[in-house]
Design an enzyme around this catalytic site. Structure first.
Site, mmCIF file in Angstrom:
data_model
loop_
_atom_site.group_PDB
_atom_site.id
_atom_site.type_symbol
_atom_site.label_atom_id
_atom_site.label_comp_id
_atom_site.label_asym_id
_atom_site.label_seq_id
_atom_site.Cartn_x
_atom_site.Cartn_y
_atom_site.Cartn_z
ATOM 1 N N TRP A 74 0.823 -1.220 0.000
ATOM 2 C CA TRP A 74 0.000 0.000 0.000
ATOM 3 C C TRP A 74 0.854 1.266 0.000
ATOM 4 O O TRP A 74 0.319 2.371 -0.134
ATOM 5 C CB TRP A 74 -0.931 0.000 1.222
ATOM 6 C CG TRP A 74 -1.972 -1.067 1.207
ATOM 7 C CD1 TRP A 74 -2.190 -2.007 0.230
ATOM 8 C CD2 TRP A 74 -2.970 -1.315 2.214
ATOM 9 N NE1 TRP A 74 -3.249 -2.815 0.570
ATOM 10 C CE2 TRP A 74 -3.747 -2.414 1.778
ATOM 11 C CE3 TRP A 74 -3.270 -0.714 3.435
ATOM 12 C CZ2 TRP A 74 -4.813 -2.917 2.540
ATOM 13 C CZ3 TRP A 74 -4.331 -1.212 4.189
ATOM 14 C CH2 TRP A 74 -5.097 -2.302 3.737
ATOM 15 N N GLU A 97 11.233 -6.603 -9.077
ATOM 16 C CA GLU A 97 10.519 -5.374 -9.435
ATOM 17 C C GLU A 97 11.441 -4.465 -10.236
ATOM 18 O O GLU A 97 12.229 -3.703 -9.644
ATOM 19 C CB GLU A 97 10.087 -4.625 -8.174
ATOM 20 C CG GLU A 97 9.068 -5.346 -7.337
ATOM 21 C CD GLU A 97 8.199 -4.355 -6.547
ATOM 22 O OE1 GLU A 97 6.979 -4.428 -6.695
ATOM 23 O OE2 GLU A 97 8.738 -3.521 -5.814
ATOM 24 N N SER A 104 3.590 -2.262 -12.088
ATOM 25 C CA SER A 104 2.417 -2.061 -12.934
ATOM 26 C C SER A 104 1.669 -3.365 -13.203
ATOM 27 O O SER A 104 1.172 -3.588 -14.312
ATOM 28 C CB SER A 104 2.811 -1.369 -14.251
ATOM 29 O OG SER A 104 3.363 -0.097 -13.980
ATOM 30 N N GLY A 159 -0.174 0.077 -6.928
ATOM 31 C CA GLY A 159 -1.402 0.834 -7.193
ATOM 32 C C GLY A 159 -2.670 -0.008 -7.199
ATOM 33 O O GLY A 159 -3.682 0.358 -6.585
HETATM 34 P P1 13P Z 1 2.874 -0.517 -8.913
HETATM 35 O O1 13P Z 1 2.082 -1.812 -8.923
HETATM 36 O O2 13P Z 1 2.057 0.664 -8.519
HETATM 37 O O3 13P Z 1 3.647 -0.334 -10.167
HETATM 38 O O4 13P Z 1 3.947 -0.675 -7.724
HETATM 39 C C1 13P Z 1 4.717 -1.814 -7.673
HETATM 40 C C2 13P Z 1 5.443 -1.819 -6.400
HETATM 41 O O5 13P Z 1 6.320 -1.028 -6.150
HETATM 42 C C3 13P Z 1 5.050 -2.825 -5.403
HETATM 43 O O6 13P Z 1 5.994 -2.916 -4.397
#
Ligand code: 13P
Length: 255
Positions: free
Chosen positions: A10, A167, A212, A234
């Site tokens: 979050w 990530e 994403s 997100g």
């Molecule tokens: P998003 O899913 O908003 O791209 O963020 C990924 C994230 O950093 C989860 O740790």
């Protein structure tokens, strides 16, 4: 057989505890009916107790977003692994935002991962290359360095509860998600490093994709042989979107 782990990061959201509780209750309703998926929500530290209460001892797990490695002491603003162990089962370590804004170095990440495991917390060790590193062709080198540093303090990987999240920094919050194939290439590299460090334990470790991740692309990641879940930013703040990602993981089942 690896059970997929879907974790909602979050970040610094939502603003109020009542909203954190509502969000947790909405996720809990879905998670409680999906036994084949390990569902985790990682609220801001200040909401951990509220979210844990909302999770109500069901299938929804609670995670923290960071922690210090020491037990107690003069570390203003920090939270220790012993404190978190009362409230959470998981903790994200080494998120790129902490590496970027809070000077979270490879060395600190290694200490934190070891401390988390030592306190019975499951670390979600986050690694990933920046856009610049990717352009320079150094993704594999960055991943190798970050993974080895993160796990350097662990005696054995098997039975540690470790989760690794790949990530790519350029994919976080940009809508520019990695392709399933590219994410799998890096996940396979991570699996190979885990095998090198602990041949017996490497296949137990869930490897997540993050960056994403949405209901539209989640299934593509979960279909990859070395990807066992997602670290979702997100979309984890939208109950319907997060539920759809959880269902996609449940449909594809354990790797
Ligand atoms: P998003 O899913 O908003 O791209 O963020 C990924 C994230 O950093 C989860 O740790």
């Amino acid at each position: 057989m690896r059970i997929p782990v879907i974790a909602g990061n979050w970040k610094m959201n939502p603003p109020r505890p009542s909203e954190a509780t509502s969000l947790a209750l909405a996720v809990r309703e879905v998670a409680d009916n999906l036994p084949g998926v390990t569902t985790v929500v990682c609220p801001p530290t200040v909401f951990l107790a509220d979210v844990r209460r909302a999770a109500g001892g069901g299938r929804l797990h609670v995670g923290a977003q960071t922690m210090h490695w020491e037990e107690t002491g003069a570390f203003t603003g920090e939270t220790s692994p012993a404190m978190l162990a009362e409230l959470a089962g998981f903790v994200i370590i080494g998120h790129s935002e902490r590496r970027q804004y809070d000077n979270e170095t490879d060395e600190k990440v290694g200490r934190k991962v070891a401390a988390a495991v030592g306190h019975g917390l499951r670390p979600i060790a986050a690694v990933g290359e920046t856009a610049e590193e990717r352009r320079a062709g150094s993704t594999a080198e960055v991943i190798d360095r970050q993974v080895r540093a993160a796990l350097g303090g662990l005696g054995r990987i098997g039975a540690s509860g470790l989760v690794v999240a790949y990530e790519p920094v350029w994919a976080i919050g940009t809508g520019d998600a990695a392709s399933g194939e590219d994410a799998q290439t890096v996940a396979a590299q991570i699996r190979a490093i885990l095998r090198d460090l602990d041949p017996g334990g490497a296949d137990e470790v869930p490897i997540q994709y993050g960056g994403s991740c949405t209901p539209d692309n989640a299934a593509e990641y979960f279909a990859q042989p070395d990807i066992d879940g997602a670290l979702v930013g997100g979309a984890s703040l939208k109950p319907d979107a997060f539920a759809a990602i959880l269902r996609a993981a449940a449909e594809l089942g354990p790797a």
